[in-house]
Design a protein around this motif. Structure first.
Motif, PDB file in Angstrom:
ATOM      1  N   ILE A   1       5.126   4.621   3.331  1.00  0.00           N
ATOM      2  CA  ILE A   1       5.487   5.728   4.221  1.00  0.00           C
ATOM      3  C   ILE A   1       6.010   5.178   5.546  1.00  0.00           C
ATOM      4  CG2 ILE A   1       4.593   7.744   5.482  1.00  0.00           C
ATOM      5  CD1 ILE A   1       2.411   7.904   3.211  1.00  0.00           C
TER       6      ILE A   1
ATOM      7  N   GLU B   1       5.182  16.449   2.576  1.00  0.00           N
ATOM      8  CA  GLU B   1       4.102  16.007   1.685  1.00  0.00           C
ATOM      9  C   GLU B   1       3.719  17.245   0.891  1.00  0.00           C
ATOM     10  OE1 GLU B   1       0.799  13.761   3.481  1.00  0.00           O
ATOM     11  OE2 GLU B   1      -0.534  14.936   2.218  1.00  0.00           O
TER      12      GLU B   1
ATOM     13  N   TRP C   1      -7.867   8.380  -4.809  1.00  0.00           N
ATOM     14  CA  TRP C   1      -7.933   9.273  -5.966  1.00  0.00           C
ATOM     15  C   TRP C   1      -6.871   8.790  -6.935  1.00  0.00           C
ATOM     16  CZ3 TRP C   1      -3.235  12.168  -6.087  1.00  0.00           C
ATOM     17  CH2 TRP C   1      -2.543  12.227  -4.866  1.00  0.00           C
TER      18      TRP C   1
ATOM     19  N   ALA D   1       2.127   6.760  -3.282  1.00  0.00           N
ATOM     20  CA  ALA D   1       1.030   5.809  -3.151  1.00  0.00           C
ATOM     21  C   ALA D   1       0.722   5.411  -4.590  1.00  0.00           C
ATOM     22  CB  ALA D   1      -0.166   6.448  -2.462  1.00  0.00           C
TER      23      ALA D   1
ATOM     24  N   THR E   1       3.038  11.753  -3.982  1.00  0.00           N
ATOM     25  CA  THR E   1       1.967  11.061  -4.703  1.00  0.00           C
ATOM     26  C   THR E   1       1.245  11.978  -5.687  1.00  0.00           C
ATOM     27  OG1 THR E   1       1.678   9.579  -2.814  1.00  0.00           O
ATOM     28  CG2 THR E   1      -0.138   9.703  -4.375  1.00  0.00           C
TER      29      THR E   1
ATOM     30  N   THR F   1      -1.115   3.330  -5.621  1.00  0.00           N
ATOM     31  CA  THR F   1      -2.569   3.159  -5.685  1.00  0.00           C
ATOM     32  C   THR F   1      -3.209   4.265  -6.531  1.00  0.00           C
ATOM     33  OG1 THR F   1      -2.388   2.353  -3.422  1.00  0.00           O
ATOM     34  CG2 THR F   1      -4.591   2.943  -4.163  1.00  0.00           C
ATOM     35  N   LYS F   2      -2.581   5.439  -6.561  1.00  0.00           N
ATOM     36  CA  LYS F   2      -3.197   6.590  -7.244  1.00  0.00           C
ATOM     37  C   LYS F   2      -2.786   6.606  -8.731  1.00  0.00           C
ATOM     38  CE  LYS F   2      -3.857   7.508  -2.836  1.00  0.00           C
ATOM     39  NZ  LYS F   2      -4.797   6.640  -2.140  1.00  0.00           N
TER      40      LYS F   2
ATOM     41  N   ASP G   1       6.314  12.509   0.548  1.00  0.00           N
ATOM     42  CA  ASP G   1       5.165  11.879  -0.088  1.00  0.00           C
ATOM     43  C   ASP G   1       4.887  12.687  -1.356  1.00  0.00           C
ATOM     44  OD1 ASP G   1       2.637  11.090  -0.936  1.00  0.00           O
ATOM     45  OD2 ASP G   1       1.899  10.735   1.088  1.00  0.00           O
TER      46      ASP G   1
ATOM     47  N   THR H   1       0.858  -1.194   0.000  1.00  0.00           N
ATOM     48  CA  THR H   1       0.000   0.000   0.000  1.00  0.00           C
ATOM     49  C   THR H   1       0.894   1.245   0.000  1.00  0.00           C
ATOM     50  OG1 THR H   1      -0.022   0.228   2.406  1.00  0.00           O
ATOM     51  CG2 THR H   1      -1.792  -1.098   1.449  1.00  0.00           C
ATOM     52  N   GLY H   2       0.273   2.373  -0.307  1.00  0.00           N
ATOM     53  CA  GLY H   2       1.000   3.633  -0.183  1.00  0.00           C
ATOM     54  C   GLY H   2       1.352   3.908   1.271  1.00  0.00           C
ATOM     55  N   LEU H   3       0.451   3.556   2.172  1.00  0.00           N
ATOM     56  CA  LEU H   3       0.731   3.811   3.590  1.00  0.00           C
ATOM     57  C   LEU H   3       1.964   3.029   4.051  1.00  0.00           C
ATOM     58  CD1 LEU H   3      -0.111   5.217   6.186  1.00  0.00           C
ATOM     59  CD2 LEU H   3      -1.700   3.335   6.632  1.00  0.00           C
TER      60      LEU H   3
ATOM     61  N   TYR I   1      -1.021  13.573   5.519  1.00  0.00           N
ATOM     62  CA  TYR I   1      -2.064  12.564   5.275  1.00  0.00           C
ATOM     63  C   TYR I   1      -2.472  11.902   6.602  1.00  0.00           C
ATOM     64  CZ  TYR I   1      -3.856   8.071   3.475  1.00  0.00           C
ATOM     65  OH  TYR I   1      -4.610   6.956   3.216  1.00  0.00           O
TER      66      TYR I   1
ATOM     67  N   SER J   1      -2.478  16.731   0.791  1.00  0.00           N
ATOM     68  CA  SER J   1      -3.520  16.091  -0.024  1.00  0.00           C
ATOM     69  C   SER J   1      -4.928  16.587   0.273  1.00  0.00           C
ATOM     70  CB  SER J   1      -3.456  14.573   0.122  1.00  0.00           C
ATOM     71  OG  SER J   1      -3.774  14.195   1.429  1.00  0.00           O
TER      72      SER J   1
ATOM     73  N   MET K   1      -3.880  -1.703  -4.921  1.00  0.00           N
ATOM     74  CA  MET K   1      -3.200  -1.019  -3.813  1.00  0.00           C
ATOM     75  C   MET K   1      -1.706  -1.255  -3.989  1.00  0.00           C
ATOM     76  SD  MET K   1      -5.723   0.143  -1.792  1.00  0.00           S
ATOM     77  CE  MET K   1      -4.917   0.537  -0.253  1.00  0.00           C
TER      78      MET K   1
HETATM   79  C1  LIG Z   1      -1.211  11.748  -0.063  1.00  0.00           C
HETATM   80  C2  LIG Z   1      -1.440  10.298   0.213  1.00  0.00           C
HETATM   81  N1  LIG Z   1      -0.398   9.559   0.611  1.00  0.00           N
HETATM   82  C3  LIG Z   1      -0.533   8.249   0.874  1.00  0.00           C
HETATM   83  C4  LIG Z   1      -1.748   7.617   0.740  1.00  0.00           C
HETATM   84  C5  LIG Z   1      -1.860   6.177   1.096  1.00  0.00           C
HETATM   85  O1  LIG Z   1      -2.009   5.350  -0.006  1.00  0.00           O
HETATM   86  P1  LIG Z   1      -2.744   3.957   0.108  1.00  0.00           P
HETATM   87  O2  LIG Z   1      -4.209   4.226   0.099  1.00  0.00           O
HETATM   88  O3  LIG Z   1      -2.276   3.187  -1.078  1.00  0.00           O
HETATM   89  O4  LIG Z   1      -2.296   3.307   1.391  1.00  0.00           O
HETATM   90  C6  LIG Z   1      -2.864   8.344   0.311  1.00  0.00           C
HETATM   91  C7  LIG Z   1      -4.176   7.693   0.157  1.00  0.00           C
HETATM   92  O5  LIG Z   1      -5.207   8.306   0.005  1.00  0.00           O
HETATM   93  C8  LIG Z   1      -2.705   9.731   0.046  1.00  0.00           C
HETATM   94  O6  LIG Z   1      -3.741  10.509  -0.343  1.00  0.00           O
END
Ligand SMILES: Cc1ncc(COP(=O)(O)O)c(C=O)c1O
Length: 389
Positions: free
Chosen positions: A92, A156, A339, A207, A187, A209-210, A185, A87-89, A113, A160, A219
């Motif tokens: 991080i 970041e 997103w 992330a 993203t 995922t975006k 970050d 995942t993006g999280l 975030y 976001s 993801m």
């Molecule tokens: C700016 C930002 N960083 C990280 C993430 C985390 O990504 P993920 O949903 O893949 O865990 C998000 C998710 O919305 C995000 O908006």
């Protein structure tokens, strides 16, 4: 790659990682699923080292994951490698764990975030790391916040929800001078709009995922680092059992191939919608990094090669229920987290901050997808009309 054959970013997203030895006669590197990989002999097994590019064990991936990691590394001039996450999280939290030790202090932007902030306030706190939050617009004055214990600065940019663009080079210059690691970050911009390592960042995070995935169906997280940090980042991630499945990495590569053209379309659509919103009496500030009223716009102008599809705006004179009803009435905007996909989304957002005053009330965040922006404008106009009525 030799200097002479240096490719441009839109070519790298198409070509990156598609090594002949990995894809054979296919256009794309195929999905290679594996936990066990077989060795010719015990000597071969004992001689192998865990690293990307060597078939060893499923945790270190196969050509499917290596292709994506290689393409992302190539997109960041000055980077040594990319670690992939589920995942993006995770992209991080894992780098933060790789960099920080108990007793250290982390500086994080106050608009960070939400789940990142939660990780800092729960897990990192228990682990003995204190997080202090700074005004995202602090710039070089971050030097005044740094203490002997500060080991890392998280950035970041843009935020976001409230979209502040940070003075990344100024913060990096302070950090470098004091041996502090910087993690960004990135993203919103991706390396196509902001090559972060070249701007001085040590570890740049997406992330995936975006915009990398781009289709709201995977993801994925990525962390690309300089030579000083990549090895440790990768080893700590493997020590903690982190990897991404070949199927998800493949979807990441598939998305990456069209990311440059998709971003251009997201940019054009979002700018058109943002400019239109600015003209509406029901709308307060439009927080889009490419518009002068967005905090940090001057850094966007100086450092970025363009903008993407995510921005926020203030709805004037409504309460929470009316804001929710405005979003509910929209027909072309989905309501949901995340997103960066091909589809448009709308979400009421209420930024949580501790050290800086919230810069806006009654925010609605939009992600502008690949639909015709005029249809999106018509949809927004119809819903705004009901507020006025
Ligand atoms: C700016 C930002 N960083 C990280 C993430 C985390 O990504 P993920 O949903 O893949 O865990 C998000 C998710 O919305 C995000 O908006």
């Amino acid at each position: 790659m030799s200097e002479k054959k240096k490719k441009r970013p839109s070519t790298i997203v198409v070509e990156g990682g598609r090594r002949k030895e990995w894809r054979g006669p296919l256009v794309n590197v195929p999905i290679e699923r594996a936990s066990t990989l077989l060795f010719e002999s015990v000597a071969d097994l004992e001689g192998s080292r865990p690293r990307l590019g060597t078939y060893r064990y499923g945790l270190q991936g196969t050509a499917t994951q290596w292709a994506l990691a290689e393409a992302l590394t190539e997109l960041e001039p000055g980077a040594a490698g990319t670690a992939l996450y589920c995942t993006g999280l995770a992209a991080i939290t894992m780098p933060l764990l790789a960099v920080l030790a108990p007793g250290d202090e982390l500086l994080a932007p106050d608009n960070v975030y939400g789940p990142t902030r939660r990780f800092c306030e729960t897990f990192l706190k228990r682990y003995g790391v204190q997080t202090r939050y700074y005004d995202p617009l602090v710039g070089a004055a971050i030097g005044e916040l740094v203490s002997d214990k500060t080991r890392a600065i998280l950035l970041e940019s843009p935020g976001s929800q409230t979209m502040e663009v940070q003075d990344v080079p100024a913060i990096c210059a302070v950090a470098r001078g004091r041996g502090i690691v910087t993690l960004l970050d990135n993203t919103w911009a991706t390396p196509l709009l902001f090559p972060a390592i070249a701007a001085g960042i040590d570890i740049t995070i997406l992330a995936g995922t975006k915009y990398v995935g781009g289709h709201a169906d995977v993801m994925l997280g990525t962390a690309t680092a300089t030579a000083d940090h990549y090895e440790r980042l990768q080893v700590v991630s493997w020590d903690l059992g982190q990897s991404v499945s070949p199927d998800d990495a493949w979807l990441g590569s598939r998305g990456l191939r069209t990311m440059a053209v998709r971003l251009k379309q997201h940019e054009a659509g979002a700018l058109k919608v943002a400019e239109w919103l600015k003209s509406r009496p029901e709308v307060g500030r439009v927080l889009h990094p490419a518009l002068p009223e967005c905090p940090g716009h001057e850094y966007w102008k100086r450092d970025f090669k363009g903008s993407s599809g995510l921005f926020s705006f203030e709805l004037k004179g409504v309460d929470g229920a009316e804001r929710a009803a405005f979003v509910d009435r929209l027909e072309l905007f989905g309501i949901g987290y995340s997103w960066g996909g091909f589809e448009s989304l709308a979400l009421p957002v209420d930024p949580h901050r501790t050290v800086t005053a919230p810069p806006a009330k009654n925010l609605v965040r939009l992600h502008i997808g690949l639909e015709d922006p005029q249809d999106l404008i018509d949809d927004l106009a119809a819903s705004l009309k009901s507020i006025a009525a």
